[in-house]
Write a protein that holds these residues in place. Structure first.
Motif, PDB file in Angstrom:
ATOM      1  N   HIS A   1       6.601   0.169   0.568  1.00 23.41           N
ATOM      2  CA  HIS A   1       6.988  -1.239   0.583  1.00 23.41           C
ATOM      3  C   HIS A   1       6.748  -1.878   1.951  1.00 23.41           C
ATOM      4  CE1 HIS A   1      10.406   1.125   1.945  1.00 23.41           C
ATOM      5  NE2 HIS A   1      10.875   0.054   2.567  1.00 23.41           N
ATOM      6  N   GLU A   2       6.555  -1.033   2.972  1.00 24.40           N
ATOM      7  CA  GLU A   2       6.290  -1.549   4.310  1.00 24.40           C
ATOM      8  C   GLU A   2       4.786  -1.695   4.578  1.00 24.40           C
ATOM      9  OE1 GLU A   2       8.189   1.229   6.866  1.00 24.40           O
ATOM     10  OE2 GLU A   2      10.237   0.551   6.391  1.00 24.40           O
ATOM     11  N   THR A   3       3.975  -1.372   3.590  1.00 19.94           N
ATOM     12  CA  THR A   3       2.522  -1.406   3.759  1.00 19.94           C
ATOM     13  C   THR A   3       1.882  -2.458   2.852  1.00 19.94           C
ATOM     14  OG1 THR A   3       1.954   0.174   2.016  1.00 19.94           O
ATOM     15  CG2 THR A   3       2.627   1.085   4.135  1.00 19.94           C
ATOM     16  N   LYS A   4       0.616  -2.644   3.054  1.00 13.51           N
ATOM     17  CA  LYS A   4      -0.243  -3.390   2.122  1.00 13.51           C
ATOM     18  C   LYS A   4      -1.309  -2.387   1.679  1.00 13.51           C
ATOM     19  CE  LYS A   4       1.830  -7.368   2.772  1.00 13.51           C
ATOM     20  NZ  LYS A   4       2.654  -7.989   1.697  1.00 13.51           N
ATOM     21  N   ASP A   5      -1.074  -1.763   0.546  1.00 15.75           N
ATOM     22  CA  ASP A   5      -1.822  -0.564   0.158  1.00 15.75           C
ATOM     23  C   ASP A   5      -3.230  -0.894  -0.333  1.00 15.75           C
ATOM     24  OD1 ASP A   5      -2.729   1.831  -0.732  1.00 15.75           O
ATOM     25  OD2 ASP A   5      -1.052   2.267  -2.064  1.00 15.75           O
ATOM     26  N   PRO A   6      -4.274  -0.544   0.432  1.00 15.19           N
ATOM     27  CA  PRO A   6      -5.646  -0.835  -0.005  1.00 15.19           C
ATOM     28  C   PRO A   6      -6.119   0.093  -1.117  1.00 15.19           C
ATOM     29  CG  PRO A   6      -5.707   0.383   2.042  1.00 15.19           C
ATOM     30  CD  PRO A   6      -4.254   0.106   1.757  1.00 15.19           C
ATOM     31  N   ILE A   7      -5.460   1.228  -1.303  1.00 19.96           N
ATOM     32  CA  ILE A   7      -5.871   2.139  -2.366  1.00 19.96           C
ATOM     33  C   ILE A   7      -5.505   1.577  -3.730  1.00 19.96           C
ATOM     34  CG2 ILE A   7      -5.378   4.385  -3.409  1.00 19.96           C
ATOM     35  CD1 ILE A   7      -5.535   5.633  -0.692  1.00 19.96           C
ATOM     36  N   VAL A   8      -4.294   1.041  -3.874  1.00 24.65           N
ATOM     37  CA  VAL A   8      -3.898   0.419  -5.140  1.00 24.65           C
ATOM     38  C   VAL A   8      -4.796  -0.775  -5.443  1.00 24.65           C
ATOM     39  CG1 VAL A   8      -2.072  -0.848  -6.329  1.00 24.65           C
ATOM     40  CG2 VAL A   8      -1.519   1.220  -5.055  1.00 24.65           C
ATOM     41  N   ALA A   9      -5.082  -1.571  -4.415  1.00 26.86           N
ATOM     42  CA  ALA A   9      -5.980  -2.719  -4.609  1.00 26.86           C
ATOM     43  C   ALA A   9      -7.360  -2.250  -5.051  1.00 26.86           C
ATOM     44  CB  ALA A   9      -6.069  -3.520  -3.311  1.00 26.86           C
ATOM     45  N   SER A  10      -7.855  -1.166  -4.445  1.00 29.04           N
ATOM     46  CA  SER A  10      -9.172  -0.636  -4.817  1.00 29.04           C
ATOM     47  C   SER A  10      -9.193  -0.151  -6.254  1.00 29.04           C
ATOM     48  CB  SER A  10      -9.548   0.523  -3.885  1.00 29.04           C
ATOM     49  OG  SER A  10      -9.631   0.083  -2.557  1.00 29.04           O
TER      50      SER A  10
END
Length: 382
Positions: A195-204
């Motif tokens: 929750h403290e991140t902006k996850d590029p893996i989920v977006a990918s």
């Protein structure tokens, strides 16, 4: 017949020499020297026309002028075929058959030289570098090699077809080839505190799924289109969410309109996914060769000559591979054809092994084609 058998053996030997010493795009220096020497043995002069690699020869004289083209470069592939002439250059292989193409057109040039006095014009022979990185045809055009050429002809061996088969298509044949790169920039952090991140893996992951809707829900089902993501790179360990993810892939289409439509929609998807996940995304599209569009007149003409030469004619589908011969056909009428090479493994495979029996008949075919095209064009002159 015995002389023809010796000539076929010579062509096969030359092909094997090329196969054993493959060179990558724009580095075909020894290949160029070999081709120049072999042409010279038969009294055929050749010149660089300002090209760093590759060469051009002419047979006959005057107008009309037509061209025959062969590509000469190899691929960065480790060969897995065990034979006496396996590549001696580790990690480089003629896995697309450009050695076959070169020896075939070399044979055609030599046979045409024997009938030079009978030619009603000039045949310009082009040994083109750098097809695999899609730059060679443009180098040839920039050098002025096609200036004054009335029509151009070339071919590719097709492993899935048996030797003795031939095919082509009027209009679109090979595809537009585009390459895209996407970088998704997020905010990394501890995998236990996402929750403290902006996850590029989920977006990918969402992006990979969303991109597939372009072919299934955006492009008309009657139009050809492939969108493939072929690389995903992100992360360094199991308990850290990365800062960024890089994706790469390709788009294959056959029309300018669909090519533009796909690029536009891919951009919308990338930005939409980025907005949804609070990350940033950068999309770059590198446009490779355009679709190869055969001139209908010459497609029909080449097939007629193939029938006369004894080839079995195959009805071929649209291909979704690329071919920089397309650049020539944007400037000069002509046709690109397919000739069967009967390999159990396909193009760009480390076990690709074409049947050398195609070489002499294909060389004879291009001689017949060149003679008839010159005759036809001569008759059309006022």
């Amino acid at each position: 017949m015995q002389n023809l058998q010796r000539f076929e053996a010579q062509l096969i030997d030359w092909r094997r020499q090329l196969h054993a010493s493959p060179e990558l795009s724009n580095h075909e220096f020894e290949t160029t020297k070999k081709l120049k020497a072999w042409l010279s043995e038969y009294g055929i002069a050749s010149a660089s026309w300002g090209l760093k690699t590759g060469l051009v020869a002419e047979i006959g004289s005057g107008h009309p002028i037509i061209a025959l083209r062969a590509d000469i470069d190899a691929l960065p592939i480790f060969e897995e075929v065990e034979q006496d002439f396996t590549s001696k250059h580790q990690g480089v292989m003629h896995a697309c058959g450009h050695d076959i193409h070169s020896s075939t057109i070399l044979g055609a040039a030599i046979l045409l030289k024997q009938h030079e006095a009978e030619l009603h014009g000039t045949v310009r022979i082009i040994f083109q570098p750098a097809e695999e990185n899609y730059t060679g045809a443009y180098e040839v055009l920039d050098a002025g090699v096609l200036d004054g050429v009335a029509a151009i002809f070339g071919f590719h061996n097709i492993p899935e077809l048996p030797v003795g088969t031939f095919g082509t298509r009027a209009g679109a044949f090979y595809a537009n080839v585009d390459r895209f790169n996407i970088k998704i920039q997020g905010k990394g952090g501890h995998a236990g505190r996402p929750h403290e991140t902006k996850d590029p893996i989920v977006a990918s992951a969402q992006l990979v799924q969303a991109v597939q809707t372009i072919t299934s829900r955006v492009v008309d089902n009657l139009d050809t289109c492939v969108v493939s993501i072929t690389q995903i790179h992100g992360g360094t360990t199991w308990n850290v969410l990365p800062e960024s993810v890089h994706l790469e892939g390709t788009i294959r289409t056959h029309s300018k309109a669909v090519r533009a439509q796909v690029g536009e929609h891919l951009s919308q998807i990338v930005q939409g996914v980025a907005l949804t996940h609070g990350v940033t995304a950068n999309l770059e599209i590198d446009h490779g060769p355009a679709a190869l569009i055969n001139t209908p007149k010459w497609a029909e003409f080449s097939e007629k000559v193939a029938k006369e030469a004894g080839y079995q004619i195959e009805a071929l589908p649209l291909y979704l591979i690329g071919e920089d011969f397309a650049a020539y056909l944007e400037q000069v009428p002509g046709v690109f054809v397919s000739i069967g090479s009967n390999s159990a493994y396909g193009l760009h495979h480390p076990k690709y092994q074409p049947d050398e029996a195609l070489i002499l008949p294909a060389a004879q075919y291009f001689v017949r084609l060149a003679q008839q095209v010159l005759d036809h064009l001569k008759q059309q002159q006022p």
